[in-house]
Design a protein around this motif. Structure first.
Motif, mmCIF file in Angstrom:
data_model
loop_
_atom_site.group_PDB
_atom_site.id
_atom_site.type_symbol
_atom_site.label_atom_id
_atom_site.label_comp_id
_atom_site.label_asym_id
_atom_site.label_seq_id
_atom_site.Cartn_x
_atom_site.Cartn_y
_atom_site.Cartn_z
ATOM 1 N N ASP A 9 1.196 -1.394 0.391
ATOM 2 C CA ASP A 9 -0.076 0.266 0.067
ATOM 3 C C ASP A 9 0.958 1.554 -0.385
ATOM 4 O OD1 ASP A 9 1.394 -0.552 2.823
ATOM 5 O OD2 ASP A 9 -0.867 -0.441 3.742
ATOM 6 N N GLY A 10 2.204 0.821 -0.489
ATOM 7 C CA GLY A 10 3.247 2.611 -0.362
ATOM 8 C C GLY A 10 2.745 2.983 -1.326
ATOM 9 N N GLN A 58 -6.742 3.787 -4.115
ATOM 10 C CA GLN A 58 -6.884 4.293 -2.717
ATOM 11 C C GLN A 58 -5.380 4.941 -2.423
ATOM 12 O OE1 GLN A 58 -7.329 0.254 -1.696
ATOM 13 N NE2 GLN A 58 -4.872 -0.413 -2.644
ATOM 14 N N VAL A 59 -4.404 4.850 -2.742
ATOM 15 C CA VAL A 59 -3.309 5.611 -2.531
ATOM 16 C C VAL A 59 -3.396 6.950 -3.120
ATOM 17 C CG1 VAL A 59 -0.886 5.068 -2.332
ATOM 18 C CG2 VAL A 59 -2.593 3.444 -2.722
ATOM 19 N N ASP A 60 -3.834 7.657 -2.539
ATOM 20 C CA ASP A 60 -3.977 8.934 -3.092
ATOM 21 C C ASP A 60 -3.843 9.879 -1.509
ATOM 22 O OD1 ASP A 60 -7.377 9.312 -1.640
ATOM 23 O OD2 ASP A 60 -5.727 8.554 -0.894
ATOM 24 N N ASP A 61 -3.347 9.959 -1.325
ATOM 25 C CA ASP A 61 -1.946 10.481 -0.883
ATOM 26 C C ASP A 61 -1.249 10.989 -0.881
ATOM 27 O OD1 ASP A 61 -0.213 8.368 1.534
ATOM 28 O OD2 ASP A 61 -0.972 8.119 -0.285
ATOM 29 N N ALA A 113 7.873 -4.837 -0.739
ATOM 30 C CA ALA A 113 9.366 -3.438 -0.955
ATOM 31 C C ALA A 113 10.874 -4.104 -1.312
ATOM 32 C CB ALA A 113 8.547 -2.094 -0.402
ATOM 33 N N LYS A 114 10.803 -4.483 0.017
ATOM 34 C CA LYS A 114 12.515 -5.863 0.044
ATOM 35 C C LYS A 114 12.304 -7.153 -0.966
ATOM 36 C CE LYS A 114 15.232 -8.200 3.444
ATOM 37 N NZ LYS A 114 15.264 -8.902 4.342
ATOM 38 N N ALA A 115 11.480 -7.257 -1.456
ATOM 39 C CA ALA A 115 11.301 -8.448 -2.652
ATOM 40 C C ALA A 115 11.530 -8.136 -3.561
ATOM 41 C CB ALA A 115 10.037 -9.277 -2.467
ATOM 42 N N ALA A 128 7.471 -0.142 -6.989
ATOM 43 C CA ALA A 128 5.904 -0.836 -7.009
ATOM 44 C C ALA A 128 4.631 -0.391 -9.142
ATOM 45 C CB ALA A 128 4.898 0.325 -5.811
ATOM 46 N N ILE A 129 4.991 -0.024 -9.376
ATOM 47 C CA ILE A 129 4.758 -0.058 -10.371
ATOM 48 C C ILE A 129 3.878 -2.093 -10.873
ATOM 49 C CG2 ILE A 129 5.163 0.009 -13.403
ATOM 50 C CD1 ILE A 129 6.956 2.178 -12.547
ATOM 51 N N GLY A 130 5.153 -3.088 -10.903
ATOM 52 C CA GLY A 130 4.652 -4.343 -10.517
ATOM 53 C C GLY A 130 3.999 -4.598 -9.312
ATOM 54 N N LYS A 131 3.116 -4.078 -8.787
ATOM 55 C CA LYS A 131 2.648 -3.972 -7.450
ATOM 56 C C LYS A 131 1.708 -5.236 -7.226
ATOM 57 C CE LYS A 131 -0.482 -1.463 -5.392
ATOM 58 N NZ LYS A 131 -1.590 -2.489 -5.405
ATOM 59 N N ASP A 132 1.496 -5.836 -8.534
ATOM 60 C CA ASP A 132 0.483 -6.820 -8.911
ATOM 61 C C ASP A 132 0.463 -7.769 -9.847
ATOM 62 O OD1 ASP A 132 -1.277 -5.863 -7.180
ATOM 63 O OD2 ASP A 132 -2.187 -3.902 -8.274
ATOM 64 N N ASP A 133 1.773 -7.247 -10.343
ATOM 65 C CA ASP A 133 2.144 -8.270 -11.571
ATOM 66 C C ASP A 133 4.019 -8.388 -11.233
ATOM 67 O OD1 ASP A 133 3.034 -9.616 -14.180
ATOM 68 O OD2 ASP A 133 1.932 -8.415 -14.862
#
Lengths: 683, 695
Positions: free
Chosen positions: A611-612, A656-659, B422-424, B468-473
């Motif tokens: 959620d970052g 959701q990450v609107d901050d 994030a670490k991974a 995190a661009i790839g957080k779901d893939d």
């Protein structure tokens, strides 16, 4: 036709689970030769086929419905009812009481009406007793006689009590071994318009005279042709002509969805369990790595063995044009353009693919040291991979490509080429002896000199193929057993048993045991023979082993219970060969695979949702170039367009990450000093 | 670059050719007594200070100005001193370079300080922009390092080092140097050539953004870790001009880089125009290494045929083929499978790129390189099996170099399974880190034994937000890890302090080998008279703990977080200036010069050249085959694609060729007798009818 056979089987057979108790019937123990100390030692080795129901169709199945099985022992007044240990004597006698052997045979044939030509066309009920000393299987050698009836081994043991009208063959102490199985022949492989000079008739004759009683031929459809149609064509031709039992591999010339359907049909209804894919022959048969991956995955699901022609076709094409460009047009261009490194590379790639897909891989035609070493290493690491050297690779080397005689040089052309390294044959036979390579084929594909001459001005047009089906067993004996590298059991293993195991013919083929097919060779280790095209059965004018002396050869060959070769005289009958269907998932190849499947379940890590902050990928990159697909990141894999859509979805979900605070940290990154202006200047 | 050539011309006018130079000097030259450990052999050090101009290797303008000795910009002070040692050195160079040495010397001695200054100004004016920009006002900065133990890749010895103008001018004991020279006491610590990080991705554009470490930030981190030169990868987008991308990278780096740099260019697609650009880059731009990709299907990936062509071309032009070795096709299949199985986290990255695929690609690359007789450089060796393939290939005699990176030497792939996304994600790089925890140790061993040759860092940092661009893939996670700062200390800690590697080998793998491969040696990668003054005083006892809080990279995460490393640079000298001293960084952005690399580096091409001469293929002279030729047709088949109908052994193109041949066959009469035999073959029972029924 195999369909109807099976239908028929189902009706008549008792299911396996009902047939079980039969085995437990009281048996009269016989005294078996020198190994008799362990009671039942041979029983455990005479596997009951009906329990396995492997590789068995038509001709075998009548026996499996044990009610109607012919028991020749019945005729001998029930003196030794346990001669066929798997059958309860009572049962058989009920069926055939008072019947003599002849009527029994008649009854059998009557029952087998649906078996068709193969049963009828040969003399039925021939009874043979091979008296001698040593029966050699892949696991042990024993002193025993072998009694054969109806093309099936009925008894193995000493002092057999047999019917009176039995023809007795004296083995005189020579070895009695299971007939050879040649796993790689091409008797009908078309090249341009021409077909090999050895067709199924000529080829199987040659096979029989060399001690090989079964061949597995390659069905080679051209790209765009139907696999099924090609298979039927091959089967038709072989049924008409083959003199020994045969089975078929099917080559996969291209890969698409229709091929998948055909493969499924071939595996499930036609009794094919091995398919060859090509890594060479660019723009014709060659498959890309992705296609190979898909083919491997699919064939693994089907339980088939993947045969791989391993050579790097892309590089070969490059080398060929380079070498033609240098003005080298003769046969020496063939090995020059196909160096053994390319073979080793492709083997390595095939093994890697096999490991990834978890699929057994069988490398056809291992011709070079480095390819063989690659296989060895892969096996050391636990890969399920099999290697098949061929007669040519074991007995001669590639130095002949440089022969001044064009016809001679061209006769050696095959792919992968024979290695010019003269120590190669020795190396390959060593690996064969130690089990790193498993089976010996011949890749027999004989073209006449005139056909080879199609490529007289361009080596890439020379039809590829060498002879070897006739010489195969002799050379393995000569190069490995006669010099002490290999023992006779391993000889049987590499020439016959392993092939039967890999392709799921075992123990019907590849073993001398009660219930196996009576494909038997009496092997004379002292026979000396000089190979020459004059004496060979093959129709080709040239024999690549011309002049080589070969120690060891068959003294007598029994095929389907008939003597087809004796003391140099061949009495083969055209059309007696039966197609032997093979079931998928052979144990030797697939048992390990199955366990690995269970173990190799991969699991994701369960994490909380990230959620970052997420950097927002601009929908349109700044430095636009004509091809938008090429615009994505250099470091990620190119996502297929579909996944891009996916991606845009995802950024919505990140709402959701609107901050904005974390995104600000992104800002710092987005505009590094001078960054933006630079990027725009790129476009 | 044109200026550079012009410059060389001028130099040539002034110089006499080497062979005319006099064999020795008759003058009375006071010999300087060299102290230190190795003083017993006279001229021991001279022999090792290789004369660059004779080699004219890896030298750009600032050096060629030095070549015209008559106008050598000699520091007035040193001249006034007329130290015998200096004089002698100057003469030795002069002997090699120019005749008329005595005249010159007379001239030199008679010249007054002012005129020297004016001449030096004149010579400077000839330098191109680069030189001006680079040297600028610090031209005459002088530095003396006293009491150090110089460690090169071949030997270690005690000596002082005197540097001036960004060059090492003297090495020896009790050097006579001008007054007012800044002196650094090394106190017996090791003085090593500055590290060369042969693989970085600074300021790499990625989907509209760039990596968080730009050239300024990245080179600062490099300097802080004892690396005084980086070699960055230029990555043109497929379809874009290589030259354009190269210029772009030059511009970025010239603006910001704090240390010298050089560039690899990645070949992301292959065509004739790319070929011309590669040619131009080698000839005019000072690039000699090009990377190709075997991964990233449908994007950067090249087919085997293209690889063959690229390698062939590079072998002709004296370039080095670098490969990103992974089998992209299988990866694409595996990725699809992983996503299908519902694995979307970073662990999918390593699961879809198992190390076998790396090994397979390395094997293939080695095969292609050996076919084309081209030197091969495998970037990012991440796994045991890939490293094994390289060492096997080297044992077979292939010219192949392997580059493990900081990440693969320092950590393993178990972190991909971390619960912390994030670490991974921060460990995601390709090829991935191997989950086998013994891999780093193994790679260090091969590095020590010489089977792997150089170390890079593949420094390519993204912020967590970018990852995190790839957080779901996982396939969308930008790939890259940090490592430019930690590289040298890590190798020292893991290899040298554990006794695997000696200090000379340490220098070789961190610096010298890289310089040799890129043809920068001995300008870089060696402490010798005439080399660039890039050196590091290495403190073997310092202990540091790696943490993102104190590192110089802009990334929030450090993959080596918490690792305690022994060994650190105490003083870093870059271009003759102290940039790091006791933990304080005084780097100034924009001073980094582009160092052009010339083609045909000896280290890689000497063997290649010899093999090229050996590997001549010859045809067998035979009489014409005049026997029967079986009839065949290429046209039959009846399916729409004629090309697919032909024999398995050849390509469609050659068929045309073939039809020509049948016409030219005068021995057609010979065909006649054979036809019966041929007929038997062409009409196998049921053959024809079957074929027709097929079509």
């Amino acid at each position: 036709m195999s369909d109807c056979r099976r239908e028929w089987n189902r009706e008549d057979e008792l299911p396996v689970y009902l047939a079980g108790p039969i085995n437990t019937g009281p048996k009269q123990r016989k005294s078996y030769g020198m190994f008799s100390s362990v009671e039942g030692a041979f029983d455990s080795k005479t596997i009951d086929f009906d329990d396995f129901a492997v590789g068995r169709k038509g001709s075998r199945t009548p026996r499996s419905g044990s009610r109607e099985r012919l028991l020749d022992t019945g005729e001998s007044n029930g003196k030794n009812p346990a001669n066929a240990p798997e059958a309860p004597p009572s049962n058989a006698q009920v069926e055939h009481e008072g019947g003599d052997s002849a009527t029994g045979v008649n009854a059998s044939t009557a029952n087998n009406t649906l078996l068709g030509e193969c049963q009828h066309s040969k003399p039925q009920g021939e009874k043979l007793l091979i008296k001698g000393r040593r029966v050699v299987n892949d696991d042990l050698s024993m002193f025993a006689d072998v009694y054969v009836e109806d093309g099936i081994i009925k008894e193995v043991g000493e002092n057999l009590i047999v019917p009176g009208d039995v023809k007795v063959i004296e083995a005189n102490g020579r070895m009695v071994i299971p007939g050879g199985i040649d796993v790689n022949t091409c008797f009908m492989k078309p090249f341009l318009d021409t077909y090999p000079v050895d067709d199924f008739l000529q080829g199987t004759k040659a096979a029989l005279s060399g001690g090989t009683t079964m061949i597995i031929d390659h069905v080679s459809p051209q790209p765009d042709q139907s696999l099924l149609a090609a298979f039927e064509r091959w089967q038709e031709a072989a049924d008409k002509k083959a003199c020994c039992d045969y089975s078929l591999h099917v080559d996969i010339p291209h890969w698409d969805e229709t091929v998948k359907d055909e493969l499924e049909l071939l595996v499930q209804d036609k009794g094919i369990n091995s398919f060859q894919v090509f890594m060479a022959y660019k723009d014709v048969f060659q498959m890309t790595d992705s296609e190979l991956y898909q083919a491997f995955s699919f064939l693994k699901e089907m339980g088939a063995v993947v045969l791989v022609h391993a050579e790097n076709g892309d590089l070969i094409a490059q080398e060929q044009s380079k070498i033609l460009g240098m003005g080298i047009t003769g046969p020496e261009g063939h090995p020059l353009s196909r160096p053994e490194e390319l073979e080793a590379e492709a083997v390595f790639r095939a093994v890697t693919l096999g490991n990834r897909v978890n699929c057994p891989v069988y490398i056809t035609k291992v011709m070079s040291k480095s390819a063989a070493d690659t296989i060895t290493q892969a096996r050391r690491k636990g890969s399920v991979v099999f290697g098949e050297p061929i007669t040519a690779g074991l007995a001669t080397d590639g130095s002949h490509y440089w022969s001044k005689n064009w016809a001679k040089a061209a006769a050696y052309v095959t792919s992968p080429p024979l290695s010019p390294d003269p120590t190669t044959p020795d190396h390959l036979s060593t690996l064969l002896a130690c089990g790193d390579l498993q089976v010996v084929g011949s890749a027999h594909c004989a073209y006449s000199v005139a056909q080879k001459a199609i490529g007289k001005d361009n080596f890439t047009l020379i039809p590829e193929g060498t002879n070897g089906v006739e010489e195969r067993m002799g050379f393995v004996w000569d190069k490995a057993v006669a010099i002490g590298k290999m023992d006779e059991n391993q000889f049987v293993a590499v020439t016959s048993t392993n092939a039967a195991k890999i392709f799921n013919l075992y123990p019907r083929k590849g073993r001398i045991a009660v219930g196996s097919d009576a494909d038997i060779v009496i092997w004379d280790p002292d026979l000396m023979k000089t190979i020459t095209a004059k004496d060979q059965q093959s129709a080709s004018e040239y024999n690549i082993f011309e002049g080589l002396e070969c120690r060891g050869g068959p003294a007598l060959v029994l095929c389907q219970g008939r003597v087809v070769y004796e003391d140099g005289k061949l009495q083969a009958q055209q059309g007696t060969g039966r197609f032997i269907p093979r079931k998928p998932f052979p144990d030797l190849a697939y048992q390990r695979i199955k366990f690995r499947n269970q173990v190799n379940n991969k699991k994701g890590v369960t994490r909380g949702l990230y959620d970052g902050p997420v950097y927002e990928v601009p929908s349109m990159p700044k430095y636009i170039t004509p091809s938008p697909s090429a615009k994505t990141s250099p470091t990620t894999n190119q996502p297929p367009p579909v996944r891009n859509l996916h991606q845009s979805n995802f950024s919505l979900s990140g709402a959701q990450v609107d901050d904005n605070v974390p995104r600000r940290s992104g800002h710092r990154i987005v505009a590094p000093p001078g960054g933006r202006s630079n990027i725009t200047s790129l476009g | 670059m044109a200026e550079r050539r012009a410059n060389r011309d001028i130099a040539d006018e002034n110089d006499l050719p080497v062979y005319l130079a006099r064999p020795g000097t008759a003058d009375q030259i006071p010999r300087q007594k060299y102290g230190g450990l190795f003083c017993s052999v006279r001229d021991a050090f001279d022999g090792k200070s290789i004369d660059f101009d004779a080699l004219s290797v890896g030298q750009s303008t600032p050096r060629s100005a030095r070549r015209d000795t008559g106008q050598r910009a000699r520091s007035p002070v040193s001249d006034a001193w007329s130290s015998p040692g200096l004089e002698r050195r100057a003469e030795r160079r002069a002997e090699k370079r120019a005749g008329e040495r005595s005249m010159e010397r007379a001239l030199e001695r008679s010249i007054e300080t002012r005129s020297v200054e004016s001449r030096s100004a004149a010579s400077r004016s000839r330098r191109d922009k680069e030189a001006l920009q680079n040297l600028g006002e610090q031209k005459s900065e002088r530095l003396l390092i006293k009491g150090g133990r110089i460690v090169n890749d071949d030997q270690s010895f005690h000596a002082d080092i005197y540097m001036e103008d960004g060059l090492i001018k003297q090495i020896g004991d009790n050097l006579i140097v001008p007054g007012g020279v800044k002196t650094v006491e090394a106190n017996g610590k090791m003085v090593i050539p500055g590290g060369i990080d042969i693989h970085t991705h600074l300021q790499m554009p990625y989907r509209g953004t760039t990596t968080v470490d730009d050239f300024a930030q990245g080179t600062k981190a490099a300097l802080a870790g004892g690396t005084t030169m980086i070699v960055d990868h230029v990555i043109p987008e497929p379809g874009c001009s290589l030259m354009g991308a190269f210029d772009q990278w030059r511009q970025w780096a010239d603006e910001k880089s704090c240390c010298d740099y050089s560039l690899h260019v990645d070949i992301t697609h292959w065509s004739d125009s790319v070929r011309d650009e590669v040619d131009a880059l080698i000839k005019d731009k000072g690039v000699n290494s090009f990377q190709v990709y075997m991964a990233y299907k449908d994007y950067y990936q090249m087919s085997n045929s293209e690889l063959y062509e690229v390698f062939t071309f590079l072998a002709e032009r004296g370039g080095i083929a670098q490969v990103h070795a992974e089998n992209g096709e299988i990866i694409a299949e595996e990725q699809a499978r992983m996503l299908q199985m519902g694995i979307t986290g970073p662990e999918g990255h390593v699961l879809s790129r198992p190390e076998e695929l790396e090994a397979e690609a390395v094997f293939r690359a080695v095969t292609i390189a050996s076919q084309t007789n081209c030197p091969l450089y495998v970037t990012r060796v991440m796994s045991k099996s890939a490293a094994d393939i390289i060492s096997l290939a080297r044992k077979k005699g292939n010219v192949v170099f392997g580059e493990p990176i900081t990440a693969s030497l320092g950590t393993d792939g178990t972190h991909y399974w971390s619960k912390n996304w994030a670490k991974a994600a921060s460990f995601v790089t390709s090829p991935p880190l191997s989950p086998d925890p013994t891999t780093p140790d193994y790679l260090h061993t091969l590095l020590s034994s010489g089977d792997l040759s150089v170390t890079g860092s593949a420094h390519c940092t993204f912020s967590v937000a970018q990852k995190a661009i790839g957080k779901d893939d996982f396939t969308q996670i930008p790939e890259g890890v940090n490592g430019v700062e930690e590289r040298m200390a890590l190798i020292w800690d893991k290899a040298v302090t554990t006794g695997k590697m000696d200090e000379n080998m340490f220098v070789a793998v961190t610096s010298t080998n890289a310089a040799k491969i890129l043809n920068l040696y001995p300008r870089k990668g060696r402490i010798a008279v005439g080399s660039d003054a890039d050196l590091v005083i290495w403190d073997t006892d310092a202990v540091r703990t790696i943490t993102a809080k104190t590192h110089n990279s802009a990334a929030e995460y450090n993959i080596l977080e918490g690792l305690e490393l022994r060994g650190a640079p105490q003083v870093v000298v870059c271009q003759g200036k102290i940039v790091v001293e006791d933990g304080n960084l005084h780097a100034s952005s924009g001073v980094g010069r582009f160092i052009p690399c010339s083609p045909y580096p000896d280290f890689t091409y000497k063997r290649i050249k010899a093999r090229k001469q050996m590997a001549v293929l010859k045809a067998v002279p035979r009489g014409m085959y005049d026997g029967p030729v079986s009839e065949y047709s290429l046209s039959r088949g009846g399916t729409p694609s004629a090309s697919a109908r032909t024999s398995p052994t050849k390509q469609p193109l050659r068929n045309l060729h073939q039809s020509g041949f049948t016409l030219s066959g005068p021995p057609t009469p010979d065909d006649l007798p054979i036809r019966p035999a041929g007929r038997r073959i062409t009409v196998p029972p049921g053959g024809r009818s079957n074929i027709t029924s097929l079509s």
